[in-house]
Design a protein around this motif. Structure first.
Motif, PDB file in Angstrom:
ATOM      1  N   TYR A  54       0.833  -1.195   0.000  1.00  0.00           N
ATOM      2  CA  TYR A  54       0.000   0.000   0.000  1.00  0.00           C
ATOM      3  C   TYR A  54       0.871   1.251   0.000  1.00  0.00           C
ATOM      4  O   TYR A  54       1.897   1.305   0.676  1.00  0.00           O
ATOM      5  CB  TYR A  54      -0.921   0.011   1.227  1.00  0.00           C
ATOM      6  CG  TYR A  54      -1.908  -1.121   1.207  1.00  0.00           C
ATOM      7  CD1 TYR A  54      -3.090  -1.022   0.480  1.00  0.00           C
ATOM      8  CD2 TYR A  54      -1.655  -2.294   1.900  1.00  0.00           C
ATOM      9  CE1 TYR A  54      -3.993  -2.070   0.444  1.00  0.00           C
ATOM     10  CE2 TYR A  54      -2.555  -3.348   1.877  1.00  0.00           C
ATOM     11  CZ  TYR A  54      -3.727  -3.227   1.147  1.00  0.00           C
ATOM     12  OH  TYR A  54      -4.614  -4.260   1.118  1.00  0.00           O
ATOM     13  N   TRP A  55       0.418   2.263  -0.753  1.00  0.00           N
ATOM     14  CA  TRP A  55       1.168   3.502  -0.935  1.00  0.00           C
ATOM     15  C   TRP A  55       0.222   4.689  -0.834  1.00  0.00           C
ATOM     16  O   TRP A  55      -0.947   4.585  -1.190  1.00  0.00           O
ATOM     17  CB  TRP A  55       1.837   3.512  -2.313  1.00  0.00           C
ATOM     18  CG  TRP A  55       2.830   2.410  -2.477  1.00  0.00           C
ATOM     19  CD1 TRP A  55       2.585   1.103  -2.800  1.00  0.00           C
ATOM     20  CD2 TRP A  55       4.234   2.513  -2.278  1.00  0.00           C
ATOM     21  NE1 TRP A  55       3.759   0.399  -2.835  1.00  0.00           N
ATOM     22  CE2 TRP A  55       4.787   1.241  -2.518  1.00  0.00           C
ATOM     23  CE3 TRP A  55       5.090   3.565  -1.937  1.00  0.00           C
ATOM     24  CZ2 TRP A  55       6.146   0.992  -2.422  1.00  0.00           C
ATOM     25  CZ3 TRP A  55       6.442   3.317  -1.850  1.00  0.00           C
ATOM     26  CH2 TRP A  55       6.965   2.042  -2.084  1.00  0.00           C
ATOM     27  N   VAL A  56       0.736   5.820  -0.363  1.00  0.00           N
ATOM     28  CA  VAL A  56      -0.063   7.039  -0.272  1.00  0.00           C
ATOM     29  C   VAL A  56       0.676   8.183  -0.952  1.00  0.00           C
ATOM     30  O   VAL A  56       1.904   8.240  -0.927  1.00  0.00           O
ATOM     31  CB  VAL A  56      -0.396   7.390   1.205  1.00  0.00           C
ATOM     32  CG1 VAL A  56       0.861   7.728   1.984  1.00  0.00           C
ATOM     33  CG2 VAL A  56      -1.420   8.525   1.284  1.00  0.00           C
ATOM     34  N   ALA A  57      -0.098   9.067  -1.579  1.00  0.00           N
ATOM     35  CA  ALA A  57       0.451  10.280  -2.201  1.00  0.00           C
ATOM     36  C   ALA A  57      -0.487  11.433  -1.885  1.00  0.00           C
ATOM     37  O   ALA A  57      -1.711  11.262  -1.834  1.00  0.00           O
ATOM     38  CB  ALA A  57       0.568  10.111  -3.705  1.00  0.00           C
ATOM     39  N   THR A 146       4.688   7.196  -0.774  1.00  0.00           N
ATOM     40  CA  THR A 146       5.324   6.660   0.420  1.00  0.00           C
ATOM     41  C   THR A 146       4.591   5.389   0.826  1.00  0.00           C
ATOM     42  O   THR A 146       3.353   5.364   0.849  1.00  0.00           O
ATOM     43  CB  THR A 146       5.256   7.679   1.582  1.00  0.00           C
ATOM     44  OG1 THR A 146       5.909   8.881   1.167  1.00  0.00           O
ATOM     45  CG2 THR A 146       5.916   7.134   2.835  1.00  0.00           C
ATOM     46  N   ARG A 147       5.339   4.344   1.159  1.00  0.00           N
ATOM     47  CA  ARG A 147       4.745   3.075   1.585  1.00  0.00           C
ATOM     48  C   ARG A 147       4.044   3.255   2.928  1.00  0.00           C
ATOM     49  O   ARG A 147       4.538   3.949   3.806  1.00  0.00           O
ATOM     50  CB  ARG A 147       5.818   1.995   1.710  1.00  0.00           C
ATOM     51  CG  ARG A 147       5.259   0.604   2.012  1.00  0.00           C
ATOM     52  CD  ARG A 147       6.362  -0.429   2.182  1.00  0.00           C
ATOM     53  NE  ARG A 147       7.234  -0.544   1.038  1.00  0.00           N
ATOM     54  CZ  ARG A 147       7.004  -1.336  -0.012  1.00  0.00           C
ATOM     55  NH1 ARG A 147       5.928  -2.074  -0.058  1.00  0.00           N
ATOM     56  NH2 ARG A 147       7.871  -1.397  -1.016  1.00  0.00           N
ATOM     57  N   ILE A 148       2.878   2.631   3.081  1.00  0.00           N
ATOM     58  CA  ILE A 148       2.146   2.633   4.355  1.00  0.00           C
ATOM     59  C   ILE A 148       1.740   1.211   4.685  1.00  0.00           C
ATOM     60  O   ILE A 148       1.685   0.350   3.812  1.00  0.00           O
ATOM     61  CB  ILE A 148       0.895   3.546   4.314  1.00  0.00           C
ATOM     62  CG1 ILE A 148      -0.053   3.134   3.184  1.00  0.00           C
ATOM     63  CG2 ILE A 148       1.306   5.000   4.188  1.00  0.00           C
ATOM     64  CD1 ILE A 148      -1.350   3.905   3.166  1.00  0.00           C
ATOM     65  N   LYS A 149       1.456   0.967   5.952  1.00  0.00           N
ATOM     66  CA  LYS A 149       0.983  -0.346   6.391  1.00  0.00           C
ATOM     67  C   LYS A 149      -0.517  -0.241   6.652  1.00  0.00           C
ATOM     68  O   LYS A 149      -0.963   0.637   7.364  1.00  0.00           O
ATOM     69  CB  LYS A 149       1.708  -0.786   7.658  1.00  0.00           C
ATOM     70  CG  LYS A 149       3.192  -0.984   7.442  1.00  0.00           C
ATOM     71  CD  LYS A 149       3.814  -1.664   8.629  1.00  0.00           C
ATOM     72  CE  LYS A 149       5.296  -1.762   8.537  1.00  0.00           C
ATOM     73  NZ  LYS A 149       5.851  -2.352   7.382  1.00  0.00           N
TER      74      LYS A 149
END
Length: 172
Positions: A54-57, A146-149
């Motif tokens: 999972y990734w966030v922008a 950015t990678r997220i958990k």
């Protein structure tokens, strides 16, 4: 805490990205902006990035985009929107594909308001600093991821109000 469901909403039938280098972007033009702080002798290259997860922008105006990236086939990574843009490409749709074996060359799905006239535009990973940060670029747009958990949550735990999905905690 808020969590997002990753239930698939359908199959992806867009044409595959090329498996041979046919773009003017080469892996040598991609930048690795990290300074090597690892004691390992192996250097980080785009071919050995593990983008699964999972990734966030930040899309601006406090609007976050969350993607789940999975490997479709050897080296081809697919990013599916977990949270969508209610005006253009919605949740559940494919955001982009990249071929790591071909230097991060790929394509991004774009559309007019209401997911009208969706089409694919060329794009690529333009830089990465480690396994937890990368930049995807197309046209004149750069998006930092950015990678997220995150943990998958059953769809029954969400309320959809037409514009947003809200987490509904279980009663105690």
């Amino acid at each position: 805490r808020d969590r997002v469901s990753t239930q698939s909403t359908g199959s992806f039938s867009a044409p595959s990205i090329p498996t041979t280098a046919s773009s003017s972007t080469s892996s040598s033009s991609l930048s690795n902006s990290s300074s090597s702080s690892s004691s390992s002798n192996s250097s980080l290259s785009i071919q050995n990035l593990d983008l699964r997860g999972y990734w966030v922008a930040n899309k601006g105006n406090n609007n976050l985009e969350i993607l789940e990236i999975f490997e479709k086939q050897d080296g081809i990574m697919v990013a599916r929107k977990v949270t969508g843009d209610s005006q253009h490409v919605p949740a559940g749709e494919i955001s982009f594909e990249v071929n790591l074996r071909q230097g991060g060359v790929g394509k991004i799905q774009i559309a007019e308001k209401g997911f009208q006239n969706p089409e694919w535009a060329p794009g690529h990973i333009s830089s990465f600093s480690d396994h937890d940060h990368f930049v995807f670029e197309w046209s004149n747009v750069r998006r930092n991821f950015t990678r997220i958990k995150m943990e998958p949550v059953p769809p029954s735990q969400y309320i959809f109000d037409g514009d947003a999905i809200t987490y509904k905690p279980r009663p105690r």
